[in-house]
Design a protein around this motif. Structure first.
Motif, short mmCIF file in Angstrom:
data_model
loop_
_atom_site.label_atom_id
_atom_site.label_comp_id
_atom_site.label_asym_id
_atom_site.label_seq_id
_atom_site.Cartn_x
_atom_site.Cartn_y
_atom_site.Cartn_z
N ASN A 1 0.83 -1.21 0.00
CA ASN A 1 0.00 0.00 0.00
C ASN A 1 0.86 1.27 0.00
OD1 ASN A 1 -2.49 1.31 -0.07
ND2 ASN A 1 -2.59 1.49 2.17
N VAL A 2 1.90 1.26 -0.85
CA VAL A 2 2.82 2.40 -0.87
C VAL A 2 2.43 3.45 -1.90
CG1 VAL A 2 4.75 1.03 -0.02
CG2 VAL A 2 4.36 1.21 -2.49
N VAL A 3 1.55 3.09 -2.84
CA VAL A 3 1.10 4.07 -3.83
C VAL A 3 -0.40 3.91 -4.03
CG1 VAL A 3 3.30 4.16 -5.06
CG2 VAL A 3 1.57 2.50 -5.75
N GLU A 4 -1.03 4.90 -4.61
CA GLU A 4 -2.44 4.82 -4.94
C GLU A 4 -2.64 3.88 -6.13
OE1 GLU A 4 -4.13 8.59 -5.64
OE2 GLU A 4 -3.80 9.33 -3.60
N ARG A 5 -3.79 3.24 -6.14
CA ARG A 5 -4.08 2.26 -7.20
C ARG A 5 -4.06 2.91 -8.59
NH1 ARG A 5 -4.07 -3.34 -7.13
NH2 ARG A 5 -5.14 -4.05 -8.99
N GLN A 6 -4.47 4.17 -8.65
CA GLN A 6 -4.51 4.85 -9.95
C GLN A 6 -3.12 4.97 -10.58
OE1 GLN A 6 -5.96 5.74 -7.21
NE2 GLN A 6 -8.08 6.42 -7.53
N GLY A 7 -2.10 4.88 -9.75
CA GLY A 7 -0.74 4.98 -10.28
C GLY A 7 -0.35 3.83 -11.17
N PHE A 8 -1.14 2.73 -11.11
CA PHE A 8 -0.81 1.54 -11.88
C PHE A 8 -1.65 1.42 -13.16
CE2 PHE A 8 0.59 -0.18 -7.67
CZ PHE A 8 1.93 -0.26 -8.00
N VAL A 9 -2.47 2.42 -13.45
CA VAL A 9 -3.39 2.30 -14.58
C VAL A 9 -2.64 2.02 -15.89
CG1 VAL A 9 -5.02 3.56 -16.00
CG2 VAL A 9 -5.22 3.66 -13.52
N ALA A 10 -1.57 2.74 -16.12
CA ALA A 10 -0.82 2.56 -17.38
C ALA A 10 0.48 1.81 -17.14
CB ALA A 10 -0.53 3.93 -17.99
N TYR A 11 0.47 0.92 -16.15
CA TYR A 11 1.69 0.23 -15.75
C TYR A 11 2.27 -0.62 -16.89
CZ TYR A 11 4.85 -2.22 -12.55
OH TYR A 11 5.95 -2.73 -11.92
N THR A 12 1.41 -1.40 -17.55
CA THR A 12 1.93 -2.26 -18.61
C THR A 12 2.36 -1.46 -19.84
OG1 THR A 12 -0.33 -2.65 -19.42
CG2 THR A 12 0.60 -4.27 -17.89
N LEU A 13 1.75 -0.30 -20.05
CA LEU A 13 2.21 0.55 -21.15
C LEU A 13 3.62 1.05 -20.86
CD1 LEU A 13 1.44 1.88 -23.85
CD2 LEU A 13 0.66 3.85 -22.53
N ALA A 14 3.85 1.44 -19.61
CA ALA A 14 5.20 1.85 -19.22
C ALA A 14 6.18 0.69 -19.36
CB ALA A 14 5.19 2.37 -17.78
N LEU A 15 5.73 -0.52 -19.00
CA LEU A 15 6.57 -1.70 -19.17
C LEU A 15 6.92 -1.91 -20.64
CD1 LEU A 15 7.91 -4.33 -18.22
CD2 LEU A 15 5.65 -5.42 -18.33
N THR A 16 5.95 -1.72 -21.51
CA THR A 16 6.20 -1.86 -22.95
C THR A 16 7.31 -0.93 -23.41
OG1 THR A 16 3.87 -2.40 -23.31
CG2 THR A 16 5.16 -1.77 -25.24
N PHE A 17 7.22 0.33 -23.02
CA PHE A 17 8.23 1.30 -23.44
C PHE A 17 9.59 1.02 -22.80
CE2 PHE A 17 4.51 4.30 -24.23
CZ PHE A 17 4.49 4.00 -25.57
#
Length: 410
Positions: free
Chosen positions: A228-244
């Motif tokens: 619980n170190v970040v808000e859930r909304q921070g992960f919305v584009a997580y896989t897109l960031a992983l792609t880049f």
């Protein structure tokens, strides 16, 4: 600068309209979204209203290569996230057959057709054949997803086509690089570099990089979520960031970025705690659409009409023969080893729907850059458009003629 804003306007309007009317398009409109975007590119390009243009001829291959590489990376990550968890491991034998013997045979058949009909050198023909070998994940996705596909196409068939289309974009890289190297170097030197650098480093390194980053990203996600170190909304584009991240890392290490992206998506899905990443899938699907549709507009703008005219009737005959001979006989011949294809209708559907699209754009532009032969793009673009038309017009009708297996529905 005005050219950039024209591109942004057309891309934005296209994504808005196709997003709003997506369900209607999939159920009532027999043209797939890529084919619709292609038609818009032709209408707005140099052959139509002249609203959109490409950069100068010297820069066009480089621009198209970079755009298609990013598009494929995003699309392949989306395919990996859509597959059932562990699917490539569970069905590795069938995938090995279609990605191994299947791709070699399809590339050889296509290359021999180009060689016999167009009079180009043998290795140039093999290069063109290799560029059209892979099943495009973007066009395939429009065929096997959506309400029509889910109602009519069994899950086993949808997943197999998706897995093949996601994996073979990167797996075809060695087949494309072999003729490029043979055209540029002595045969013995070309084979040595192909084995050590292309297969050993670029392909092997891509698998290691993708698996490492994908698994690590999933572990980091789980740690942050549980802690619980970040808000859930921070992960919305997580896989897109992983792609880049994967795309950038692969380019820095000079490994196969397309294959690395797909492997990273599979590793992310298989990591502990990543059971049903519905949010990631939805975000990746939306971003795929955002990248994909403008790319097909770009294909429509980039069509080399003069090059097509120079190919004449032989080019048209080649397009028909590639559609009929490149994939269907190969899939039928290998069907006994492709276990997800359980019925004759399964085999027939998979044999026909191996569309040519952005993956061919990427490899054709790479070939143009490496060889300097723009005729490669004339041939490849003709085959791309022929496939988009043939598969785009038959996707909905043939899907509706394929009765679903309720036990396979997902």
């Amino acid at each position: 600068m005005s050219a950039l804003y024209r591109w942004l306007f057309v891309a934005g309007v296209l994504v808005l309209l196709l997003g709003l009317f997506q369900k209607w398009f999939q159920e009532k409109w027999y043209l797939t979204e890529p084919l619709t975007a292609l038609a818009l590119g032709i209408a707005a390009g140099p052959a139509g209203l002249q609203l959109l243009n490409l950069p100068p001829a010297a820069d066009s291959p480089r621009v198209l290569t970079q755009v298609s590489r990013v598009t494929l990376a995003v699309a392949d990550m989306g395919v990996a996230l859509r597959l059932p968890r562990g699917y490539p491991v569970e069905h590795w034998r069938s995938l090995a057959v279609i990605l191994g013997a299947g791709m070699v045979l399809m590339g050889l058949v296509s290359g021999l057709l180009v060689w016999s009909l167009l009079g180009v050198s043998f290795w140039v023909a093999m290069l063109v054949g290799a560029t059209v070998t892979s099943t495009d994940p973007i066009v395939a996705t429009t065929i096997v997803t959506g309400p029509v596909a889910k109602r009519n196409i069994p899950g086993r068939l949808r997943h197999f086509i998706s897995a093949e289309s996601g994996a073979n974009d990167g797996a075809v890289y060695p087949l494309v690089l072999l003729p490029i190297l043979v055209l540029a170097r002595p045969t013995s030197e070309a084979l040595s570099r192909w084995i050590t650098y292309v297969v050993g480093w670029q392909v092997g390194g891509a698998i290691v990089l993708g698996a490492t980053l994908g698994y690590a990203a999933a572990g980091l996600f789980q740690w942050a979520d549980l802690g619980n170190v970040v808000e859930r909304q921070g992960f919305v584009a997580y896989t897109l960031a992983l792609t880049f991240a994967v795309l950038g890392g692969a380019r820095l290490l000079t490994v196969d970025a397309i294959l690395a992206s797909f492997v990273a998506g599979i590793a992310y899905r298989m990591a502990p705690g990543r059971q049903q990443p519905s949010t990631e899938r939805n975000v990746q699907k939306a971003m795929t659409k955002f990248f994909v549709l403008p790319t097909f507009v770009l294909v429509g703008v980039a069509i080399p009409w003069a090059g097509w005219a120079a190919l004449g009737w032989r080019g048209l005959l080649l397009a028909v023969l590639v559609l009929v001979v490149r994939r269907p006989p190969v899939v039928v011949a290998l069907a006994r080893w492709l276990h997800p294809l359980q019925t004759r209708k399964d085999v027939g559907f998979a044999a026909w729907f191996g569309p040519i699209g952005v993956s061919t754009l990427f490899y054709a532009m790479l070939a143009v850059q490496r060889t300097g032969s723009r005729r490669i793009w004339s041939i490849a673009s003709l085959l791309i458009v022929a496939s988009l038309v043939a598969h785009g017009l038959t996707a909905t009708p043939l899907s509706k003629r394929l009765p679903p297996d309720p036990a396979e529905r997902r």
